[in-house]
Design an enzyme around this catalytic site. Structure first.
Site, PDB file in Angstrom:
ATOM      1  N   GLU A   1     -46.515 -56.613  -2.663  1.00 46.63           N
ATOM      2  CA  GLU A   1     -46.179 -57.170  -3.988  1.00 46.63           C
ATOM      3  C   GLU A   1     -46.853 -58.511  -4.259  1.00 46.63           C
ATOM      4  O   GLU A   1     -46.214 -59.562  -4.272  1.00 46.63           O
ATOM      5  CB  GLU A   1     -44.669 -57.331  -4.135  1.00 46.63           C
ATOM      6  CG  GLU A   1     -43.909 -56.034  -4.091  1.00 46.63           C
ATOM      7  CD  GLU A   1     -42.456 -56.187  -4.519  1.00 46.63           C
ATOM      8  OE1 GLU A   1     -41.997 -57.322  -4.710  1.00 46.63           O
ATOM      9  OE2 GLU A   1     -41.784 -55.156  -4.672  1.00 46.63           O
TER      10      GLU A   1
ATOM     11  N   GLU B   1     -40.803 -48.714  -1.180  1.00 48.26           N
ATOM     12  CA  GLU B   1     -39.455 -49.286  -1.322  1.00 48.26           C
ATOM     13  C   GLU B   1     -38.775 -48.674  -2.529  1.00 48.26           C
ATOM     14  O   GLU B   1     -39.381 -48.589  -3.610  1.00 48.26           O
ATOM     15  CB  GLU B   1     -39.509 -50.807  -1.555  1.00 48.26           C
ATOM     16  CG  GLU B   1     -39.906 -51.616  -0.357  1.00 48.26           C
ATOM     17  CD  GLU B   1     -39.913 -53.120  -0.650  1.00 48.26           C
ATOM     18  OE1 GLU B   1     -39.143 -53.577  -1.537  1.00 48.26           O
ATOM     19  OE2 GLU B   1     -40.683 -53.825   0.002  1.00 48.26           O
TER      20      GLU B   1
END
Ligand code: BG6
Length: 465
Positions: free
Chosen positions: A163, A362
């Site tokens: 990220e 995720e």
């Protein structure tokens, strides 16, 4: 009729990150990291003990085996492997991961290793400002090369950076304490540009060191719905996706910047400093897959007021205004509501733009949890959330999108990035609180047994005669 099967070899998995899970602060030669202090607010756990995986790792691998996961998406702590400025690896740090990875492989679990998940060695921030400096690129590549060489043949899939959006925007991760809003923005874009160069150099290095291994970035999937059907809102949603996701991925995957992103950054004076040779580095490599983190979608409307750069996070300022989606209901911790179809929308868009195989790295539901009188956790809402999102993944697979795995966030309770242990995502309860570390005992929740069945049967439950 029983639910349809997932393809053979589908990678069912679960995720953690080193700084949120591992603990072992100052042990085994680990150096300090920006993330050690956690969110730094009183009453919220820091990451120094986290879930104490450092001491519980054998038991944790036993639980993974019991769960039946095929892949464990984990992180390395850079400051454990390279604690100081010499760039020499710490033998004790490597030995910790040797033991863990060997045990995973013995149990038939593939390690999918993230090199950089928010955790920046403090020594690099102190020495030259971390990602603000180009010296960080060399430091990252050195670290990546050490890992590629040392774990060659054992780690078959790597993640460059988790990220990038959050990794470079949160001061708790980068260590950048700039307070001037415009300078902070400029720093963020400069840092993410350096991250992209570092990623491409690491990918090129892997191709030489271990040509059969695979590597890719993990994106924080941004599914931004327009607030209304008005084209101005549609454009605002596009602008948000462009600057919160595609700008970063375009650099990481294709080594280029889209016309809109270039225009926006130049207009606002945020365009990063580039050096001769960068274009060649960015164009020299491309990743093998995309990891996708998804929790919920967002919503945007046309901006009618001037952009406020003093708001946090820095990327929330732009040619769009983020707003609540009136069709979704927020929960205690999932402030944007729950939107499984958003995963389909977002992953289809990723495929359309990048044409890469994808794995959900995720996805999970945050709840506030304690043990009941019987010492158990009945997490029905998490099971419902996982079921809906796994169904969305199945829809993508059935439609022919190349999704090769799915990892629940998180394998076990760990320290949430901003809310400590008050906010839990785990399939396994870790017995500690924000203020009392206790013994960190592991207690599988209902969702653990539910997910074990999904993996065993390679399908969602329901419909059996
Ligand atoms: C992702 C991160 O952004 O979301 C994880 O990769 C993080 O590190 C997860 O924990 C959930 O976010 P939070 O803030 O609820 O912990």
């Amino acid at each position: 009729m029983a639910q349809p099967l997932f393809p053979d070899g589908f990678l069912w998995g679960a995720s953690t990150s080193a700084f949120q899970f591992e603990g072992g602060y100052g042990l085994g030669g680990k150096g300090a990291a920006t993330t050690d202090r956690g969110p730094g607010r009183p009453g919220i756990a820091d990451n120094r003990v986290a879930s104490d995986h450092f001491h519980h790792w054998r038991e944790d691998v036993d639980l993974m085996e019991q769960l039946g996961i095929k892949v464990y998406r984990m992180g390395f702590s850079w400051s454990r492997i390279m604690p100081d400025l010499t760039g020499g690896p710490n033998p004790e740090g490597l030995a910790f991961y040797d033991r863990l990875i060997d045990r995973l492989l013995e149990r038939g679990i593939e390690p999918l290793v993230t090199l950089y998940h928010f955790e920046c060695p403090q020594v690099l921030v102190d020495a030259f400002g971390g990602w603000k400096s180009r010296r960080m690129i060399d430091a990252y590549v050195r670290y990546a090369e050490v890992c590629f060489r040392h774990f060659k043949g054992r780690v078959r899939r790597w993640v460059t950076v988790n990220e990038q959006l959050i990794a470079t925007a949160a001061p708790d991760n980068t260590g950048d304490r700039e307070t001037d809003p415009r300078r902070r923005q400029r720093n963020t874009y400069q840092m993410s540009y350096h991250v992209a160069i570092a990623e491409h150099r690491a990918i090129s290095a892997l191709r030489t060191i271990d040509p059969t291994a695979q590597i890719g970035p993990v994106v924080s999937l941004q599914v931004v719905n327009p607030f209304s059907g008005a084209s101005a809102d549609v454009l605002a949603a596009m602008n948000a996706e462009e600057m919160m996701q595609n700008y970063l991925l375009d650099l990481s995957v294709r080594g280029e910047i889209s016309p809109y992103a270039r225009h926006y950054l130049e207009r606002e004076g945020f365009f990063p400093a580039v050096e001769p040779g960068d274009v060649a580095i960015l164009g020299a490599s491309s990743p093998d897959f995309l990891g996708v983190n998804y929790y919920f979608s967002s919503c945007a409307r046309e901006r009618t007021e001037p952009i406020r750069f003093d708001r946090f996070p820095p990327w929330s300022g732009g040619d769009f205004e983020l707003c609540a989606n009136p069709t979704l209901k927020p929960t205690r911790w999932m402030e944007n509501g729950i939107d499984p179809l958003g995963l389909v929308v977002g992953m289809r868009k990723l495929h359309d733009r990048y044409r890469l195989p994808m794995i959900v790295t995720e996805n999970g539901m945050a709840l506030s949890e304690t043990l009941d009188e019987e010492g158990l956790v009945h997490d029905g809402p998490r099971i419902a959330y996982l079921e809906q999102h796994i169904r969305a993944v199945k829809e993508l697979v059935d439609e022919g999108y190349p999704v090769f795995g799915y990892c629940v966030w998180s394998l076990m309770d760990l320290c949430s990035s901003h809310q400590g242990f008050a906010k839990r995502y785990g399939l396994v309860f870790v017995d500690r609180t924000d203020t009392d570390v206790k013994d960190c005992a592991r207690i599988p929740k209902d969702s653990f047994w539910w997910y074990r069945d999904v993996i065993r049967r390679n399908r969602l439950p329901g419909g059996e005669a």
